[in-house]
Design an enzyme around this catalytic site. Structure first.
Site, PDB file in Angstrom:
ATOM      1  N   HIS A 183     -10.684   1.001   1.519  1.00 57.93           N
ATOM      2  CA  HIS A 183     -10.527   1.998   2.576  1.00 57.93           C
ATOM      3  C   HIS A 183     -11.811   1.890   3.403  1.00 57.93           C
ATOM      4  O   HIS A 183     -12.852   2.416   3.017  1.00 57.93           O
ATOM      5  CB  HIS A 183     -10.338   3.403   2.013  1.00 57.93           C
ATOM      6  N   ARG A 197       2.260   9.625  -5.476  1.00 57.01           N
ATOM      7  CA  ARG A 197       1.782  10.857  -6.142  1.00 57.01           C
ATOM      8  C   ARG A 197       2.206  10.870  -7.612  1.00 57.01           C
ATOM      9  O   ARG A 197       2.366   9.838  -8.206  1.00 57.01           O
ATOM     10  CB  ARG A 197       2.286  12.118  -5.395  1.00 57.01           C
ATOM     11  N   ASN A 245      -5.143   7.184  -6.274  1.00 59.94           N
ATOM     12  CA  ASN A 245      -5.892   8.419  -5.957  1.00 59.94           C
ATOM     13  C   ASN A 245      -5.161   9.675  -6.399  1.00 59.94           C
ATOM     14  O   ASN A 245      -4.869  10.563  -5.599  1.00 59.94           O
ATOM     15  CB  ASN A 245      -6.260   8.472  -4.465  1.00 59.94           C
ATOM     16  N   HIS A 277       0.876  -1.199   0.000  1.00 56.73           N
ATOM     17  CA  HIS A 277       0.000   0.000   0.000  1.00 56.73           C
ATOM     18  C   HIS A 277       0.902   1.235   0.000  1.00 56.73           C
ATOM     19  O   HIS A 277       1.468   1.597   1.025  1.00 56.73           O
ATOM     20  CB  HIS A 277      -0.899   0.002   1.233  1.00 56.73           C
ATOM     21  N   HIS A 323       1.572   5.374  -1.681  1.00 57.47           N
ATOM     22  CA  HIS A 323       1.251   6.551  -2.500  1.00 57.47           C
ATOM     23  C   HIS A 323       2.565   7.185  -2.953  1.00 57.47           C
ATOM     24  O   HIS A 323       3.378   7.566  -2.096  1.00 57.47           O
ATOM     25  CB  HIS A 323       0.470   7.591  -1.688  1.00 57.47           C
ATOM     26  N   HIS A 363      -4.925  -0.654   5.819  1.00 67.29           N
ATOM     27  CA  HIS A 363      -4.517   0.138   6.995  1.00 67.29           C
ATOM     28  C   HIS A 363      -5.448  -0.027   8.195  1.00 67.29           C
ATOM     29  O   HIS A 363      -6.032   0.939   8.689  1.00 67.29           O
ATOM     30  CB  HIS A 363      -4.348   1.622   6.640  1.00 67.29           C
ATOM     31  N   LYS A 413      -9.162  -0.371  -6.030  1.00 64.65           N
ATOM     32  CA  LYS A 413      -9.265   0.257  -4.706  1.00 64.65           C
ATOM     33  C   LYS A 413     -10.624   0.921  -4.540  1.00 64.65           C
ATOM     34  O   LYS A 413     -11.042   1.721  -5.384  1.00 64.65           O
ATOM     35  CB  LYS A 413      -8.153   1.309  -4.558  1.00 64.65           C
ATOM     36  N   ASP A 436       1.154   2.625   3.570  1.00 64.43           N
ATOM     37  CA  ASP A 436       0.298   3.791   3.330  1.00 64.43           C
ATOM     38  C   ASP A 436       1.111   5.074   3.434  1.00 64.43           C
ATOM     39  O   ASP A 436       0.595   6.108   3.860  1.00 64.43           O
ATOM     40  CB  ASP A 436      -0.897   3.830   4.294  1.00 64.43           C
ATOM     41  N   HIS A 461       2.446  14.558   1.840  1.00 62.62           N
ATOM     42  CA  HIS A 461       1.824  15.862   1.570  1.00 62.62           C
ATOM     43  C   HIS A 461       2.853  16.902   1.982  1.00 62.62           C
ATOM     44  O   HIS A 461       3.489  16.752   3.035  1.00 62.62           O
ATOM     45  CB  HIS A 461       0.568  16.079   2.427  1.00 62.62           C
TER      46      HIS A 461
HETATM   47  O1  DOR Z   1      -4.269   9.490   5.555  1.00 61.88           O
HETATM   48  C1  DOR Z   1      -4.499   9.129   4.413  1.00 61.88           C
HETATM   49  N1  DOR Z   1      -3.886   9.709   3.348  1.00 61.88           N
HETATM   50  N2  DOR Z   1      -5.381   8.145   4.204  1.00 61.88           N
HETATM   51  C2  DOR Z   1      -5.795   7.826   2.962  1.00 61.88           C
HETATM   52  O2  DOR Z   1      -6.579   6.918   2.824  1.00 61.88           O
HETATM   53  C3  DOR Z   1      -5.331   8.582   1.787  1.00 61.88           C
HETATM   54  C4  DOR Z   1      -3.985   9.133   2.049  1.00 61.88           C
HETATM   55  C5  DOR Z   1      -3.541  10.120   1.000  1.00 61.88           C
HETATM   56  O3  DOR Z   1      -3.648   9.813  -0.195  1.00 61.88           O
HETATM   57  O4  DOR Z   1      -3.021  11.165   1.364  1.00 61.88           O
HETATM   58 ZN    ZN Z   2      -3.531   4.997   1.298  1.00 68.44          ZN
HETATM   59 ZN    ZN Z   3      -7.025   4.604   2.585  1.00 66.86          ZN
END
Ligand code: DOR
Ligand code: ZN
Ligand code: ZN
Length: 348
Positions: free
Chosen positions: A139, A20, A44, A16, A18, A177, A102, A250, A254
Site C-alpha cells: 500500500h 472481511r 487487514n 486484491h 477484501h 491500487h 502485505k 480492492d 464497509h
Molecule cells: O480504501 C481502502 N479501503 N483502502 C485500503 O487500503 C484499505 C481498504 C479497506 O480495508 O477498507
Molecule cells: Zn485493499
Molecule cells: Zn491498500
C-alpha cells in the site's frame, strides 16, 4: 449477437480483495465466485493476519462460504508490521496457500492500526522474501500528515519504493491500487520484478466524483481518486500492452452507516460488477482487446501460478446494478455505480 458484442476470456482472478470476516464473508464472497477463480485475500482483519496459522484458520472460514462444486482458491497473505516474525516467511513458502506479504504503512487508515512505521525494521523480512521469491504487496502511500492527501502515493513512490527496490533488487513487488502517473512511471521504469494492480474506480472516476453536487462517501477510498490526468495515465498504462499491470479490485466493503458518517471509512465495494466495470473502462479507451491479458494472464504470470483453463463470457447487454446489497446481519452496503446501468454483463 455480433463478435464485438460478446467477448470470451480465460477466467480472471482478482489479485486484491477484501472479504472481511464472518458474518460478512457470506454476503460478499458470492459476487467474487460469480466470475473469478482465485483471489488474493487481504489480511487487514482486526487483529490482522500475521501468521501462517492465522491464515489457515481464515482460509477455512472463507472456504466454508464456498458452495460445494465451485472451484475457488483463496490466495492468502500475511500482514507485515514492526513486530513481524521473519520465520513466518519460510512457513508461508512451505504452506502452499500463503502467496504474499502485505505492507501497510503504520496508521494508513487509522492511527491505532498496526503496520510498518519504519521500512528499515522490515529489512530482515524483505531479505528472506527476496531469498524465497515471495511477493511483497505494497500500500504505497506516505502517512506523513504534512504531505497533502492527494500527493501521498507520489511521495511514497519517491521516498520509499525506490529504496526498497535498490536494497532488494530481486524482491518481487506489487504496487497495489495505483492511482497516479508517478506510480505508473515507477512501475514501467522498474524491472520485471515490479508490477501493479489497478482498481475499477481508479480507471473510471477522477476526484470530481468525490464532490458531485455534494460530498460522496461511497467514492471515498485510499489511495484517493485523483485528477483526470492521473486517471488517464493509469488507463493508458493498462491499455498499452505492458504485462506489468493486472486486475485487483480492492473491493473493500464497509456498512453504509460507517461510510455515511462524520468520520467515514475509506473503501469502495465493487465485487458485484467489477469485471463489467473493467470492460467498460477498456471499451471507453478502445482497448477491449487488452482486457484478457489484464484480467486473466498478467496476474498468474507475475505470481508464477498457472493460468486458468476455464473461460467466462461478457455480453453487450444493459443491466441495472442494485441500489444496495444486504451485508452481514441486517446491515447494508452501497455498491460502486449503485442503481446505474452498465453496458456489459457476464453471461450466466
Ligand atoms: O480504501 C481502502 N479501503 N483502502 C485500503 O487500503 C484499505 C481498504 C479497506 O480495508 O477498507
Ligand atoms: Zn485493499
Ligand atoms: Zn491498500
Amino acid at each position: 449477437m455480433s463478435a464485438s458484442e460478446r467477448i470470451t476470456l480465460i477466467q480472471p482472478d482478482d489479485w486484491h480483495l477484501h472479504v472481511r470476516d464472518a458474518p460478512y464473508i457470506a454476503s460478499v464472497l458470492p459476487a467474487t465466485l460469480r466470475c473469478y477463480r482465485r483471489a488474493i485475500i487481504m489480511p487487514n482483519l482486526h487483529p490482522p493476519v500475521t501468521t501462517v496459522a492465522a491464515a489457515a484458520a481464515y482460509r477455512a472460514r472463507i472456504m466454508s462460504a464456498v458452495p460445494a462444486g465451485i472451484d475457488f482458491e483463496p490466495l492468502m497473505t500475511l500482514y507485515l508490521s514492526d513486530s513481524f516474525d521473519v520465520a513466518e516467511i519460510r512457513r508461508a513458502k512451505e504452506s502452499g496457500f500463503v502467496h504474499a506479504v502485505k505492507l501497510y504503512p503504520k496508521g494508513i487508515a487509522h492511527k491505532a492500526q498496526p503496520g510498518v512505521s519504519d521500512i528499515e525494521v522490515t529489512f530482515p523480512t524483505l531479505e528472506a522474501m527476496e531469498k524465497h521469491a515471495f511477493p511483497l504487496l505494497v500500500h504505497a502511500e506516505s502517512t506523513d500528515n504534512n504531505v497533502d492527501p492527494f500527493d501521498r502515493e507520489a511521495k511514497f513512490v519517491e521516498t520509499t519504493l525506490g529504496r526498497i527496490i535498490s536494497r532488494f533488487p530481486g524482491l518481487r513487488v506489487v504496487v497495489e491500487h495505483i492511482s497516479t502517473r508517478e506510480a505508473v512511471d515507477f512501475v514501467l521504469a522498474a524491472g520485471f520484478n515490479v508490477a501493479a494492480t489497478v482498481t475499477p474506480q481508479h480507471l473510471l472516476l477522477n476526484r470530481g466524483a468525490l464532490f458531485e453536487s455534494g460530498i460522496r462517501p461511497h467514492h471515498y477510498c485510499i489511495p484517493l481518486l485523483k485528477r483526470e490526468e492521473h486517471r488517464r495515465a493509469v488507463l493508458k498504462a493498462i491499455t498499452s500492452g505492458s504485462r506489468k499491470f493486472f486486475l485487483g479490485t480492492d473491493s473493500a466493503p464497509h456498512a453504509k452507516h460507517l461510510k455515511e458518517s462524520a468520520c467515514g471509512c475509506p473503501g469502495i465495494y465493487s465485487a458485484h460488477a467489477s469485471l463489467e466495470l473493467y470492460a467498460m473502462a477498456f471499451e471507453d479507451a478502445h482497448a477491449i482487446h487488452h482486457l484478457e491479458a489484464f484480467a486473466s494472464l498478467n496476474g498468474p504470470d507475475f505470481y508464477r501460478l498457472p493460468r486458468n483453463t476455464s473461460t467466462v463470457t461478457l455480453e453487450k447487454k444493459c443491466w441495472k446494478l442494485p441500489a444496495e446489497i444486504q451485508y452481514g446481519d441486517g446491515e447494508i452496503l452501497i455498491p460502486l455505480f449503485a442503481d446505474r446501468t452498465l453496458p456489459w454483463r457476464l453471461a450466466t
